[in-house]
Design a protein around this motif. Structure first.
Motif, PDB file in Angstrom:
ATOM      1  N   GLU A 171       2.759  -0.977  -6.539  1.00 37.10           N
ATOM      2  CA  GLU A 171       1.987  -0.083  -5.678  1.00 37.10           C
ATOM      3  C   GLU A 171       0.622  -0.711  -5.478  1.00 37.10           C
ATOM      4  O   GLU A 171      -0.123  -0.908  -6.428  1.00 37.10           O
ATOM      5  N   SER A 172       0.303  -1.047  -4.250  1.00 36.15           N
ATOM      6  CA  SER A 172      -0.891  -1.838  -3.989  1.00 36.15           C
ATOM      7  C   SER A 172      -2.059  -0.996  -3.520  1.00 36.15           C
ATOM      8  O   SER A 172      -2.166  -0.648  -2.365  1.00 36.15           O
ATOM      9  N   LEU A 173      -2.900  -0.657  -4.468  1.00 35.73           N
ATOM     10  CA  LEU A 173      -4.267  -0.301  -4.153  1.00 35.73           C
ATOM     11  C   LEU A 173      -5.042  -1.556  -4.520  1.00 35.73           C
ATOM     12  O   LEU A 173      -4.777  -2.187  -5.533  1.00 35.73           O
ATOM     13  N   MET A 174      -5.994  -1.982  -3.686  1.00 41.52           N
ATOM     14  CA  MET A 174      -6.578  -3.310  -3.849  1.00 41.52           C
ATOM     15  C   MET A 174      -7.159  -3.516  -5.235  1.00 41.52           C
ATOM     16  O   MET A 174      -7.159  -4.623  -5.776  1.00 41.52           O
ATOM     17  N   THR A 226       0.832  -1.202   0.000  1.00 40.01           N
ATOM     18  CA  THR A 226       0.000   0.000   0.000  1.00 40.01           C
ATOM     19  C   THR A 226       0.872   1.260   0.000  1.00 40.01           C
ATOM     20  O   THR A 226       1.975   1.261   0.578  1.00 40.01           O
ATOM     21  N   ALA A 241      -0.149  -9.256  -0.950  1.00 32.94           N
ATOM     22  CA  ALA A 241      -0.346  -7.805  -0.990  1.00 32.94           C
ATOM     23  C   ALA A 241      -0.574  -7.328   0.433  1.00 32.94           C
ATOM     24  O   ALA A 241      -1.192  -8.024   1.243  1.00 32.94           O
ATOM     25  N   LEU A 300      -5.443  -2.625   7.685  1.00 33.39           N
ATOM     26  CA  LEU A 300      -4.490  -3.052   6.671  1.00 33.39           C
ATOM     27  C   LEU A 300      -4.161  -4.520   6.919  1.00 33.39           C
ATOM     28  O   LEU A 300      -3.895  -4.909   8.064  1.00 33.39           O
ATOM     29  N   CYS A 348      -6.613 -13.245   4.895  1.00 34.83           N
ATOM     30  CA  CYS A 348      -5.990 -12.001   5.328  1.00 34.83           C
ATOM     31  C   CYS A 348      -5.590 -12.099   6.798  1.00 34.83           C
ATOM     32  O   CYS A 348      -6.325 -12.621   7.626  1.00 34.83           O
ATOM     33  N   THR A 404      -2.538  -4.489   2.029  1.00 33.99           N
ATOM     34  CA  THR A 404      -3.563  -3.596   1.516  1.00 33.99           C
ATOM     35  C   THR A 404      -4.830  -3.725   2.339  1.00 33.99           C
ATOM     36  O   THR A 404      -5.028  -4.745   3.006  1.00 33.99           O
ATOM     37  N   GLN A 462      -5.859  -7.030  -6.805  1.00 34.74           N
ATOM     38  CA  GLN A 462      -6.873  -8.064  -6.725  1.00 34.74           C
ATOM     39  C   GLN A 462      -6.769  -9.102  -7.839  1.00 34.74           C
ATOM     40  O   GLN A 462      -6.769 -10.312  -7.586  1.00 34.74           O
TER      41      GLN A 462
END
Length: 317
Positions: A126-129, A98, A144, A270, A159, A146, A133
């Motif tokens: 760069e982890s934006l979900m 993230t 990830a 997170l 998770c 995130t 995904q």
């Protein structure tokens, strides 16, 4: 189902034709056609749509294709890890982090990781979900770090909670509405946000509807990177909603202004996210350990700069 059938299915999807799949696999077109026909017969379902423009997939075919990619990717990972143990291949880790961790914890964690495992190839995203995904689903990414929409967790992903952080509505420094005290004062503004289809409704509820506010959906710009969001905030006077600690980062100092709104949002969790039932390599575990260790160091730091960034973060691991 046999391995060569799944390989034919995936190669056909990637190339868009039987001819392309045969070339990719080093087989004859007849062999690829036979493998696909056998697969359809065994499943007793139509999987492919053959048109003059190329191959398409029925809903049944798309479902099986997703599983086939996972199987082949998992086998490839197993082969690479075993080859690495024999000293014949380099291990590699693909991870998505993230953005705010990318700007704080990631660099020293990678330095520590590379001292321990200098021959491991790292590929970082760069982890934006919304971005991570699909790669997690296909098995092409190891993990990830995130936020994870609640609806996605049980079905597809495992998770492990890492931390909770506070959020804030922000505008650029010097924005005409930087003294706003209510979300209702910002409903005529354009917003730049990141979300997935699964968490869009929850996002709108968190920011607006539960406070009796309604924003025209056309005012929301969907951005897929921190840099893009920052450009829209600074150069297009848009509002955003993001981790509150971003305003304290040296890279963004004096550029973002958190608004002191009477309406608040719940903390965001997170997570360390992996595809359910996947097996992480030793190298992937080592990178996670390095990230967690660095996170603990910085949250416990006595440095004023670290305290300013991490004072609204609660570690859960």
């Amino acid at each position: 189902m046999k391995l060569h059938q799944l390989q034919a299915l995936v190669a056909s999807a990637d190339s868009g034709s039987i001819r392309g799949a045969a070339r990719q696999l080093g087989l004859s077109q007849a062999a690829v056609t036979r493998a696909l026909r056998e697969l359809e017969q065994e499943q007793e379902l139509p999987l492919l749509i053959r048109t003059p423009a190329g191959l398409g997939f029925t809903p049944y075919g798309k479902t099986l294709l997703a599983h086939a990619r996972l199987v082949l990717n998992q086998l490839e990972q197993a082969n690479m890890e075993m080859a690495g143990l024999r000293g014949l291949a380099e291990d590699q880790v693909k991870a998505a982090i993230t953005p705010w961790l990318m700007l704080t914890v990631l660099p020293p964690a990678v330095v520590a990781f590379r001292k321990k495992m200098p021959k491991v190839k790292l590929e970082l995203f760069e982890s934006l979900m919304a971005n991570a995904q699909s790669q997690l689903r296909e098995g092409t990414m190891d993990f990830a770090i995130t936020p994870l929409p609640a609806l996605m967790a049980p079905q597809e992903f495992h998770c492990e909670p890492l931390l909770d952080y506070e959020t804030a509505v922000m505008v650029r420094h010097g924005h005409p509405l930087s003294k706003s005290t209510s979300i209702h004062q910002l409903l005529e503004q354009d917003w730049v946000l990141n979300y997935t289809p699964e968490n869009y409704d929850d996002l709108v509820r968190q920011l607006f509807s539960r406070h009796g506010a309604q924003l025209d959906p056309h005012r929301i710009i969907h951005a897929h990177s921190l840099g893009m969001s920052q450009a829209m905030v600074e150069s297009a006077d848009m509002c955003t909603w993001c981790p509150a600690l971003l305003a304290g980062l040296p890279q963004l100092a004096g550029r973002l202004t958190p608004l002191a709104l009477q309406e608040s949002c719940d903390p965001v969790r997170l997570n360390i996210v992996t595809r359910r039932n996947s097996i992480l390599s030793a190298a992937a575990h080592a990178l996670i350990d390095a990230l967690v260790r660095q996170l603990r160091l910085q949250t416990r730091s006595a440095r004023q700069e670290d305290r300013r960034i991490f004072e609204r973060v609660r570690i859960l691991i």
